[in-house]
Design a protein around this motif. Structure first.
Motif, PDB file in Angstrom:
ATOM      1  N   GLN A  61       0.817  -1.210   0.000  1.00 47.41           N
ATOM      2  CA  GLN A  61       0.000   0.000   0.000  1.00 47.41           C
ATOM      3  C   GLN A  61       0.857   1.268   0.000  1.00 47.41           C
ATOM      4  OE1 GLN A  61      -2.528  -0.742   3.465  1.00 47.41           O
ATOM      5  NE2 GLN A  61      -4.268  -1.118   2.097  1.00 47.41           N
ATOM      6  N   THR A  62       2.037   1.190   0.569  1.00 53.90           N
ATOM      7  CA  THR A  62       2.920   2.357   0.600  1.00 53.90           C
ATOM      8  C   THR A  62       3.396   2.731  -0.786  1.00 53.90           C
ATOM      9  OG1 THR A  62       3.679   1.888   2.851  1.00 53.90           O
ATOM     10  CG2 THR A  62       5.136   3.219   1.462  1.00 53.90           C
ATOM     11  N   ILE A  63       3.732   1.739  -1.589  1.00 56.12           N
ATOM     12  CA  ILE A  63       4.327   2.011  -2.893  1.00 56.12           C
ATOM     13  C   ILE A  63       3.279   2.134  -3.999  1.00 56.12           C
ATOM     14  CG2 ILE A  63       4.757  -0.275  -3.868  1.00 56.12           C
ATOM     15  CD1 ILE A  63       7.375   2.469  -3.274  1.00 56.12           C
ATOM     16  N   ALA A  64       2.039   1.692  -3.749  1.00 52.72           N
ATOM     17  CA  ALA A  64       1.002   1.696  -4.782  1.00 52.72           C
ATOM     18  C   ALA A  64       0.711   3.083  -5.358  1.00 52.72           C
ATOM     19  CB  ALA A  64      -0.275   1.057  -4.243  1.00 52.72           C
ATOM     20  N   PRO A  65       0.618   4.163  -4.552  1.00 47.44           N
ATOM     21  CA  PRO A  65       0.354   5.480  -5.154  1.00 47.44           C
ATOM     22  C   PRO A  65       1.432   5.914  -6.146  1.00 47.44           C
ATOM     23  CG  PRO A  65      -0.130   5.541  -2.815  1.00 47.44           C
ATOM     24  CD  PRO A  65       0.566   4.235  -3.073  1.00 47.44           C
ATOM     25  N   TYR A  66       2.676   5.592  -5.862  1.00 44.69           N
ATOM     26  CA  TYR A  66       3.757   5.904  -6.804  1.00 44.69           C
ATOM     27  C   TYR A  66       3.597   5.100  -8.085  1.00 44.69           C
ATOM     28  CZ  TYR A  66       8.297   5.322  -9.048  1.00 44.69           C
ATOM     29  OH  TYR A  66       9.295   5.233  -9.972  1.00 44.69           O
ATOM     30  N   LEU A  67       3.283   3.819  -7.960  1.00 44.31           N
ATOM     31  CA  LEU A  67       3.098   2.982  -9.142  1.00 44.31           C
ATOM     32  C   LEU A  67       1.921   3.469  -9.983  1.00 44.31           C
ATOM     33  CD1 LEU A  67       3.608  -0.517  -7.458  1.00 44.31           C
ATOM     34  CD2 LEU A  67       5.290   0.802  -8.773  1.00 44.31           C
ATOM     35  N   ALA A  68       0.837   3.864  -9.320  1.00 50.63           N
ATOM     36  CA  ALA A  68      -0.328   4.368 -10.048  1.00 50.63           C
ATOM     37  C   ALA A  68       0.002   5.661 -10.788  1.00 50.63           C
ATOM     38  CB  ALA A  68      -1.483   4.597  -9.074  1.00 50.63           C
ATOM     39  N   ALA A  69       0.755   6.535 -10.131  1.00 47.08           N
ATOM     40  CA  ALA A  69       1.081   7.833 -10.740  1.00 47.08           C
ATOM     41  C   ALA A  69       2.031   7.694 -11.927  1.00 47.08           C
ATOM     42  CB  ALA A  69       1.698   8.757  -9.694  1.00 47.08           C
ATOM     43  N   THR A  70       2.845   6.636 -11.932  1.00 50.18           N
ATOM     44  CA  THR A  70       3.846   6.458 -12.990  1.00 50.18           C
ATOM     45  C   THR A  70       3.488   5.342 -13.968  1.00 50.18           C
ATOM     46  OG1 THR A  70       5.101   5.032 -11.473  1.00 50.18           O
ATOM     47  CG2 THR A  70       5.732   7.357 -11.582  1.00 50.18           C
ATOM     48  N   SER A  71       2.316   4.730 -13.796  1.00 54.27           N
ATOM     49  CA  SER A  71       1.836   3.664 -14.690  1.00 54.27           C
ATOM     50  C   SER A  71       2.861   2.538 -14.837  1.00 54.27           C
ATOM     51  CB  SER A  71       1.473   4.242 -16.064  1.00 54.27           C
ATOM     52  OG  SER A  71       0.463   5.211 -15.963  1.00 54.27           O
ATOM     53  N   ARG A  72       3.352   2.069 -13.706  1.00 50.89           N
ATOM     54  CA  ARG A  72       4.320   0.992 -13.749  1.00 50.89           C
ATOM     55  C   ARG A  72       3.963  -0.067 -12.712  1.00 50.89           C
ATOM     56  NH1 ARG A  72      10.077   3.346 -12.509  1.00 50.89           N
ATOM     57  NH2 ARG A  72      10.551   1.142 -12.834  1.00 50.89           N
ATOM     58  N   THR A  73       4.708  -1.153 -12.724  1.00 46.72           N
ATOM     59  CA  THR A  73       4.467  -2.236 -11.771  1.00 46.72           C
ATOM     60  C   THR A  73       5.730  -2.498 -10.960  1.00 46.72           C
ATOM     61  OG1 THR A  73       5.077  -3.915 -13.407  1.00 46.72           O
ATOM     62  CG2 THR A  73       2.733  -3.356 -13.216  1.00 46.72           C
ATOM     63  N   ALA A  74       5.538  -3.143  -9.825  1.00 48.29           N
ATOM     64  CA  ALA A  74       6.644  -3.550  -8.967  1.00 48.29           C
ATOM     65  C   ALA A  74       6.666  -5.063  -8.866  1.00 48.29           C
ATOM     66  CB  ALA A  74       6.499  -2.934  -7.581  1.00 48.29           C
ATOM     67  N   GLU A  75       7.834  -5.598  -8.576  1.00 46.38           N
ATOM     68  CA  GLU A  75       7.987  -7.037  -8.406  1.00 46.38           C
ATOM     69  C   GLU A  75       7.990  -7.360  -6.918  1.00 46.38           C
ATOM     70  OE1 GLU A  75      10.375  -9.895 -11.157  1.00 46.38           O
ATOM     71  OE2 GLU A  75      11.746  -9.238  -9.565  1.00 46.38           O
ATOM     72  N   VAL A  76       7.179  -8.334  -6.522  1.00 47.83           N
ATOM     73  CA  VAL A  76       7.081  -8.722  -5.113  1.00 47.83           C
ATOM     74  C   VAL A  76       8.120  -9.797  -4.815  1.00 47.83           C
ATOM     75  CG1 VAL A  76       5.566  -9.620  -3.316  1.00 47.83           C
ATOM     76  CG2 VAL A  76       4.613  -8.202  -5.147  1.00 47.83           C
ATOM     77  N   TRP A  77       8.983  -9.489  -3.842  1.00 46.34           N
ATOM     78  CA  TRP A  77      10.008 -10.438  -3.399  1.00 46.34           C
ATOM     79  C   TRP A  77       9.630 -10.936  -2.004  1.00 46.34           C
ATOM     80  CZ3 TRP A  77      15.753  -8.820  -4.572  1.00 46.34           C
ATOM     81  CH2 TRP A  77      15.913  -8.627  -5.952  1.00 46.34           C
ATOM     82  N   PRO A  78       9.366 -12.208  -1.834  1.00 44.13           N
ATOM     83  CA  PRO A  78       8.953 -12.703  -0.516  1.00 44.13           C
ATOM     84  C   PRO A  78      10.023 -12.520   0.552  1.00 44.13           C
ATOM     85  CG  PRO A  78       9.331 -14.521  -2.046  1.00 44.13           C
ATOM     86  CD  PRO A  78       9.320 -13.277  -2.854  1.00 44.13           C
ATOM     87  N   GLU A  79      11.291 -12.524   0.163  1.00 41.23           N
ATOM     88  CA  GLU A  79      12.366 -12.346   1.150  1.00 41.23           C
ATOM     89  C   GLU A  79      12.274 -11.033   1.906  1.00 41.23           C
ATOM     90  OE1 GLU A  79      14.374 -14.594  -2.317  1.00 41.23           O
ATOM     91  OE2 GLU A  79      12.836 -13.074  -2.036  1.00 41.23           O
ATOM     92  N   LEU A  80      11.637 -10.020   1.312  1.00 39.29           N
ATOM     93  CA  LEU A  80      11.638  -8.679   1.878  1.00 39.29           C
ATOM     94  C   LEU A  80      10.623  -8.474   2.994  1.00 39.29           C
ATOM     95  CD1 LEU A  80      12.016  -6.542  -1.381  1.00 39.29           C
ATOM     96  CD2 LEU A  80      13.809  -7.460   0.102  1.00 39.29           C
ATOM     97  N   ALA A  81       9.833  -9.481   3.311  1.00 41.01           N
ATOM     98  CA  ALA A  81       8.890  -9.365   4.433  1.00 41.01           C
ATOM     99  C   ALA A  81       9.657  -9.089   5.724  1.00 41.01           C
ATOM    100  CB  ALA A  81       8.066 -10.639   4.566  1.00 41.01           C
ATOM    101  N   GLU A  82       8.963  -8.510   6.705  1.00 37.26           N
ATOM    102  CA  GLU A  82       9.605  -8.160   7.974  1.00 37.26           C
ATOM    103  C   GLU A  82      10.334  -9.360   8.575  1.00 37.26           C
ATOM    104  OE1 GLU A  82      11.210  -6.195   9.555  1.00 37.26           O
ATOM    105  OE2 GLU A  82       9.849  -4.913  10.721  1.00 37.26           O
ATOM    106  N   ALA A  83      11.455  -9.094   9.222  1.00 36.86           N
ATOM    107  CA  ALA A  83      12.305 -10.155   9.755  1.00 36.86           C
ATOM    108  C   ALA A  83      13.055  -9.654  10.979  1.00 36.86           C
ATOM    109  CB  ALA A  83      13.306 -10.617   8.692  1.00 36.86           C
ATOM    110  N   CYS A  84      13.470 -10.588  11.823  1.00 39.49           N
ATOM    111  CA  CYS A  84      14.440 -10.314  12.893  1.00 39.49           C
ATOM    112  C   CYS A  84      13.950  -9.303  13.925  1.00 39.49           C
ATOM    113  CB  CYS A  84      15.764  -9.843  12.277  1.00 39.49           C
ATOM    114  SG  CYS A  84      16.484 -11.017  11.103  1.00 39.49           S
ATOM    115  N   TRP A  85      12.672  -9.393  14.289  1.00 42.25           N
ATOM    116  CA  TRP A  85      12.134  -8.520  15.331  1.00 42.25           C
ATOM    117  C   TRP A  85      12.384  -9.095  16.724  1.00 42.25           C
ATOM    118  CZ3 TRP A  85       9.373 -11.300  11.767  1.00 42.25           C
ATOM    119  CH2 TRP A  85       8.687 -12.426  12.257  1.00 42.25           C
TER     120      TRP A  85
END
Length: 206
Positions: A61-85
């Motif tokens: 949700q954080t990056i979606a407004p930027y993607l919508a404004a620039t008509s582009r897509t992002a790639e989802v990497w599962p490794e990037l989920a929160e870790a080491c809390w």
């Protein structure tokens, strides 16, 4: 290569003081939604080549407004989920487990799953398992983009970013590397990592 790292905007869990016990805790709070909207034009000033993002809702949700404004897509990497809390540190595990995942319907069109695999880390993991993901993500970034001149945008989470920066900068003792919601850090890579700036306000909303 330049790596522009963004911590997600304020989530309902953040607004509740870190309480993630409710179903919608991962969604952005009203303040977080405002932060994400304000972040979009700031990111638009960068010449970004590739966007990679955590599979968790608050990062998407954080990056979606930027993607919508620039008509582009992002790639989802599962490794990037929160870790080491977890408070007790451990060495990286040998592997990490995954589970099926889905994208929020209202923003799904802005994202693709890397390698077509709709997965995220298992619901429960140790510090060492999460750290394994951090190692894997950094290795993938260096291998895939390290020899390019691209600016890569990476949207992730506070603890994950902390551990990744400690690996990048080869700190003998772990440092906090705190990040505000929508805080921006710029790292450059040419055989080794260097930090250009850290935790710069990305949304303009304090």
């Amino acid at each position: 290569m330049k790596l522009l790292i963004i911590r997600h905007a304020e989530s309902n869990g953040n607004a509740a003081g870190g309480d993630y016990s409710v179903d919608n805790a991962d969604a952005l709070s009203p303040r977080g939604q405002s932060q994400a909207e304000a972040l979009a034009p700031r990111l638009g000033a960068w010449d970004i080549g590739t966007v990679v993002v955590s599979p968790q809702q608050r990062a998407l949700q954080t990056i979606a407004p930027y993607l919508a404004a620039t008509s582009r897509t992002a790639e989802v990497w599962p490794e990037l989920a929160e870790a080491c809390w977890q408070e007790e540190r451990e060495p990286p595990a040998d592997a990490w487990d995954s589970q099926p995942a889905a994208l929020p319907r209202d923003i799904a069109k802005y994202f693709t799953w890397r390698d077509g695999q709709a997965i995220r880390p298992a619901s429960w993991e140790t510090f060492g398992t999460g750290l394994r993901r951090v190692y894997d993500a950094l290795e993938r970034i260096e291998k895939q983009f390290g020899s390019t001149k691209q600016t890569i945008l990476l949207a992730a989470h506070g603890f994950f970013i902390r551990e990744m920066m400690n690996l990048m900068l080869k700190r003998p003792r772990p440092e906090a590397f705190d990040h505000d919601n929508c805080g921006m850090t710029l790292m450059t890579f040419s055989k080794e990592w260097n930090m250009e700036f850290r935790n710069r306000k990305g949304s303009g909303i304090s």
